[in-house]
Scaffold this motif. Structure first.
Motif, PDB file in Angstrom:
ATOM      1  N   ARG A 129      -5.595   3.285  11.559  1.00  0.00           N
ATOM      2  CA  ARG A 129      -5.089   2.768  10.279  1.00  0.00           C
ATOM      3  C   ARG A 129      -3.758   3.449  10.017  1.00  0.00           C
ATOM      4  O   ARG A 129      -3.689   4.677   9.972  1.00  0.00           O
ATOM      5  CB  ARG A 129      -6.081   3.088   9.168  1.00  0.00           C
ATOM      6  CG  ARG A 129      -5.621   2.695   7.792  1.00  0.00           C
ATOM      7  CD  ARG A 129      -6.706   3.115   6.788  1.00  0.00           C
ATOM      8  NE  ARG A 129      -6.369   2.769   5.443  1.00  0.00           N
ATOM      9  CZ  ARG A 129      -6.213   3.644   4.461  1.00  0.00           C
ATOM     10  NH1 ARG A 129      -6.378   4.931   4.680  1.00  0.00           N
ATOM     11  NH2 ARG A 129      -5.920   3.237   3.255  1.00  0.00           N
ATOM     12  N   ARG A 130      -2.716   2.644   9.866  1.00  0.00           N
ATOM     13  CA  ARG A 130      -1.377   3.195   9.639  1.00  0.00           C
ATOM     14  C   ARG A 130      -0.668   2.440   8.522  1.00  0.00           C
ATOM     15  O   ARG A 130      -0.806   1.227   8.395  1.00  0.00           O
ATOM     16  CB  ARG A 130      -0.525   3.069  10.902  1.00  0.00           C
ATOM     17  CG  ARG A 130      -1.053   3.895  12.021  1.00  0.00           C
ATOM     18  CD  ARG A 130      -0.166   3.835  13.202  1.00  0.00           C
ATOM     19  NE  ARG A 130      -0.821   4.585  14.274  1.00  0.00           N
ATOM     20  CZ  ARG A 130      -0.253   4.910  15.374  1.00  0.00           C
ATOM     21  NH1 ARG A 130       0.983   4.566  15.609  1.00  0.00           N
ATOM     22  NH2 ARG A 130      -0.905   5.589  16.290  1.00  0.00           N
ATOM     23  N   ALA A 131       0.104   3.175   7.766  1.00  0.00           N
ATOM     24  CA  ALA A 131       0.917   2.544   6.729  1.00  0.00           C
ATOM     25  C   ALA A 131       2.038   1.764   7.407  1.00  0.00           C
ATOM     26  O   ALA A 131       2.681   2.258   8.332  1.00  0.00           O
ATOM     27  CB  ALA A 131       1.493   3.593   5.791  1.00  0.00           C
ATOM     28  N   SER A 132       2.231   0.528   6.957  1.00  0.00           N
ATOM     29  CA  SER A 132       3.298  -0.274   7.560  1.00  0.00           C
ATOM     30  C   SER A 132       4.397  -0.608   6.550  1.00  0.00           C
ATOM     31  O   SER A 132       5.446  -1.104   6.932  1.00  0.00           O
ATOM     32  CB  SER A 132       2.723  -1.570   8.126  1.00  0.00           C
ATOM     33  OG  SER A 132       2.164  -2.351   7.105  1.00  0.00           O
ATOM     34  N   ALA A 133       4.145  -0.321   5.276  1.00  0.00           N
ATOM     35  CA  ALA A 133       5.159  -0.524   4.236  1.00  0.00           C
ATOM     36  C   ALA A 133       4.943   0.534   3.164  1.00  0.00           C
ATOM     37  O   ALA A 133       3.813   0.882   2.836  1.00  0.00           O
ATOM     38  CB  ALA A 133       5.050  -1.920   3.642  1.00  0.00           C
ATOM     39  N   ILE A 134       6.027   1.023   2.636  1.00  0.00           N
ATOM     40  CA  ILE A 134       6.002   2.106   1.649  1.00  0.00           C
ATOM     41  C   ILE A 134       6.671   1.618   0.362  1.00  0.00           C
ATOM     42  O   ILE A 134       7.676   0.918   0.401  1.00  0.00           O
ATOM     43  CB  ILE A 134       6.763   3.346   2.180  1.00  0.00           C
ATOM     44  CG1 ILE A 134       6.244   3.773   3.552  1.00  0.00           C
ATOM     45  CG2 ILE A 134       6.726   4.501   1.196  1.00  0.00           C
ATOM     46  CD1 ILE A 134       4.827   4.260   3.577  1.00  0.00           C
ATOM     47  N   THR A 135       6.099   2.025  -0.778  1.00  0.00           N
ATOM     48  CA  THR A 135       6.694   1.665  -2.078  1.00  0.00           C
ATOM     49  C   THR A 135       7.873   2.595  -2.367  1.00  0.00           C
ATOM     50  O   THR A 135       8.098   3.590  -1.669  1.00  0.00           O
ATOM     51  CB  THR A 135       5.669   1.809  -3.214  1.00  0.00           C
ATOM     52  OG1 THR A 135       5.324   3.188  -3.344  1.00  0.00           O
ATOM     53  CG2 THR A 135       4.432   0.964  -2.955  1.00  0.00           C
ATOM     54  N   ALA A 136       8.585   2.293  -3.442  1.00  0.00           N
ATOM     55  CA  ALA A 136       9.714   3.131  -3.864  1.00  0.00           C
ATOM     56  C   ALA A 136       9.238   4.534  -4.249  1.00  0.00           C
ATOM     57  O   ALA A 136      10.003   5.495  -4.191  1.00  0.00           O
ATOM     58  CB  ALA A 136      10.443   2.487  -5.036  1.00  0.00           C
ATOM     59  N   GLN A 137       7.968   4.676  -4.611  1.00  0.00           N
ATOM     60  CA  GLN A 137       7.398   5.979  -4.975  1.00  0.00           C
ATOM     61  C   GLN A 137       6.812   6.708  -3.756  1.00  0.00           C
ATOM     62  O   GLN A 137       6.083   7.676  -3.896  1.00  0.00           O
ATOM     63  CB  GLN A 137       6.290   5.804  -6.027  1.00  0.00           C
ATOM     64  CG  GLN A 137       6.759   5.286  -7.373  1.00  0.00           C
ATOM     65  CD  GLN A 137       7.016   3.775  -7.361  1.00  0.00           C
ATOM     66  OE1 GLN A 137       6.445   3.038  -6.572  1.00  0.00           O
ATOM     67  NE2 GLN A 137       7.920   3.336  -8.234  1.00  0.00           N
ATOM     68  N   ALA A 138       7.119   6.210  -2.563  1.00  0.00           N
ATOM     69  CA  ALA A 138       6.661   6.797  -1.304  1.00  0.00           C
ATOM     70  C   ALA A 138       5.147   6.726  -1.114  1.00  0.00           C
ATOM     71  O   ALA A 138       4.555   7.552  -0.443  1.00  0.00           O
ATOM     72  CB  ALA A 138       7.151   8.239  -1.159  1.00  0.00           C
ATOM     73  N   ALA A 139       4.532   5.712  -1.685  1.00  0.00           N
ATOM     74  CA  ALA A 139       3.100   5.466  -1.489  1.00  0.00           C
ATOM     75  C   ALA A 139       2.942   4.276  -0.542  1.00  0.00           C
ATOM     76  O   ALA A 139       3.815   3.416  -0.463  1.00  0.00           O
ATOM     77  CB  ALA A 139       2.424   5.168  -2.825  1.00  0.00           C
ATOM     78  N   ALA A 140       1.846   4.239   0.157  1.00  0.00           N
ATOM     79  CA  ALA A 140       1.593   3.136   1.084  1.00  0.00           C
ATOM     80  C   ALA A 140       1.368   1.843   0.303  1.00  0.00           C
ATOM     81  O   ALA A 140       0.577   1.794  -0.630  1.00  0.00           O
ATOM     82  CB  ALA A 140       0.384   3.440   1.946  1.00  0.00           C
ATOM     83  N   ALA A 141       2.086   0.799   0.675  1.00  0.00           N
ATOM     84  CA  ALA A 141       1.938  -0.507   0.034  1.00  0.00           C
ATOM     85  C   ALA A 141       1.199  -1.481   0.951  1.00  0.00           C
ATOM     86  O   ALA A 141       0.638  -2.465   0.487  1.00  0.00           O
ATOM     87  CB  ALA A 141       3.309  -1.077  -0.310  1.00  0.00           C
ATOM     88  N   GLU A 142       1.207  -1.172   2.241  1.00  0.00           N
ATOM     89  CA  GLU A 142       0.582  -2.056   3.215  1.00  0.00           C
ATOM     90  C   GLU A 142       0.092  -1.215   4.390  1.00  0.00           C
ATOM     91  O   GLU A 142       0.736  -0.247   4.779  1.00  0.00           O
ATOM     92  CB  GLU A 142       1.627  -3.071   3.685  1.00  0.00           C
ATOM     93  CG  GLU A 142       1.103  -4.255   4.408  1.00  0.00           C
ATOM     94  CD  GLU A 142       2.211  -5.263   4.663  1.00  0.00           C
ATOM     95  OE1 GLU A 142       2.353  -6.201   3.850  1.00  0.00           O
ATOM     96  OE2 GLU A 142       2.922  -5.100   5.664  1.00  0.00           O
ATOM     97  N   TYR A 143      -1.056  -1.598   4.925  1.00  0.00           N
ATOM     98  CA  TYR A 143      -1.626  -0.890   6.074  1.00  0.00           C
ATOM     99  C   TYR A 143      -1.874  -1.864   7.223  1.00  0.00           C
ATOM    100  O   TYR A 143      -2.137  -3.050   6.988  1.00  0.00           O
ATOM    101  CB  TYR A 143      -2.971  -0.247   5.724  1.00  0.00           C
ATOM    102  CG  TYR A 143      -2.844   1.029   4.932  1.00  0.00           C
ATOM    103  CD1 TYR A 143      -2.578   2.239   5.556  1.00  0.00           C
ATOM    104  CD2 TYR A 143      -3.021   1.024   3.553  1.00  0.00           C
ATOM    105  CE1 TYR A 143      -2.479   3.411   4.822  1.00  0.00           C
ATOM    106  CE2 TYR A 143      -2.929   2.188   2.811  1.00  0.00           C
ATOM    107  CZ  TYR A 143      -2.654   3.388   3.462  1.00  0.00           C
ATOM    108  OH  TYR A 143      -2.556   4.545   2.731  1.00  0.00           O
ATOM    109  N   ILE A 144      -1.824  -1.338   8.425  1.00  0.00           N
ATOM    110  CA  ILE A 144      -2.229  -2.077   9.615  1.00  0.00           C
ATOM    111  C   ILE A 144      -3.489  -1.409  10.139  1.00  0.00           C
ATOM    112  O   ILE A 144      -3.512  -0.190  10.352  1.00  0.00           O
ATOM    113  CB  ILE A 144      -1.145  -2.049  10.716  1.00  0.00           C
ATOM    114  CG1 ILE A 144       0.118  -2.762  10.262  1.00  0.00           C
ATOM    115  CG2 ILE A 144      -1.683  -2.661  12.011  1.00  0.00           C
ATOM    116  CD1 ILE A 144       1.248  -2.696  11.267  1.00  0.00           C
TER     117      ILE A 144
END
Length: 172
Positions: A70-85
């Motif tokens: 499980r890896r983060a594939s997109a990050i929000t402006a607050q440096a939180a994961a927005a999308e995972y693969i």
């Protein structure tokens, strides 16, 4: 019905595994998810493949090295994961009971991307678990389709090629 037979139509849930791979043993260690192993066996049985213990089978399907990533594939402006693969991988190997390889150790993988919402954590955890189950089922289908080309002719050719390579290795 003859029109459908000629176009490659196949009923859903039936196995494309040829009858030449009978009887077949499935080796699925305890380290692999039980649901995945069960799914592979069910799909083989639905396709009319006779499953036997390794001591009574002519062919052995080995399943191993199941990995879940499980890896983060997109990050929000607050440096939180927005999308995972999510990615699941399994290694398969098919051989005769005489240890003649028909399919060398091969990695199969399935992946899925999902959006993560930190304001709805419980729902996203349920979604992730459902996706994990779907990925396992998809991998089981890939295992079945990987066995599909194993006709009697291919099996015989692989056995002959293996015997020839063993003879060549033993020759001076």
């Amino acid at each position: 019905m003859t029109t459908l037979a000629g176009c490659g139509f196949q009923l859903r849930g039936t196995s494309p595994v040829p009858a030449a791979l009978q009887p077949l043993a499935v080796e699925c260690p305890d380290s692999l998810p039980g649901r995945f192993c069960q799914s592979v066996r069910e799909q083989l049985s639905l396709g009319g493949i006779e499953l036997k213990p390794a001591t009574e089978a002519d062919y052995l399907l080995r399943l191993g090295r199941y990995q879940q990533d499980r890896r983060a594939s997109a990050i929000t402006a607050q440096a939180a994961a927005a999308e995972y693969i999510l990615r699941h991988t399994v290694t398969i190997e098919l051989m005769t009971t005489d240890r003649v390889p028909l399919i060398a150790a091969t990695d199969l993988s399935a992946s899925e991307t999902y959006r993560y919402d930190e304001t709805n954590v419980l729902a996203k955890q349920r979604e992730e678990e459902e996706l994990r189950q779907q990925l396992g089922d998809r991998l089981a289908q890939q295992v079945i389709f990987r066995l599909a080309p194993m006709t009697r002719e291919r099996i015989d050719a692989a056995i002959e090629a293996h015997a020839a390579s063993q003879d060549a290795a033993g020759s001076p």
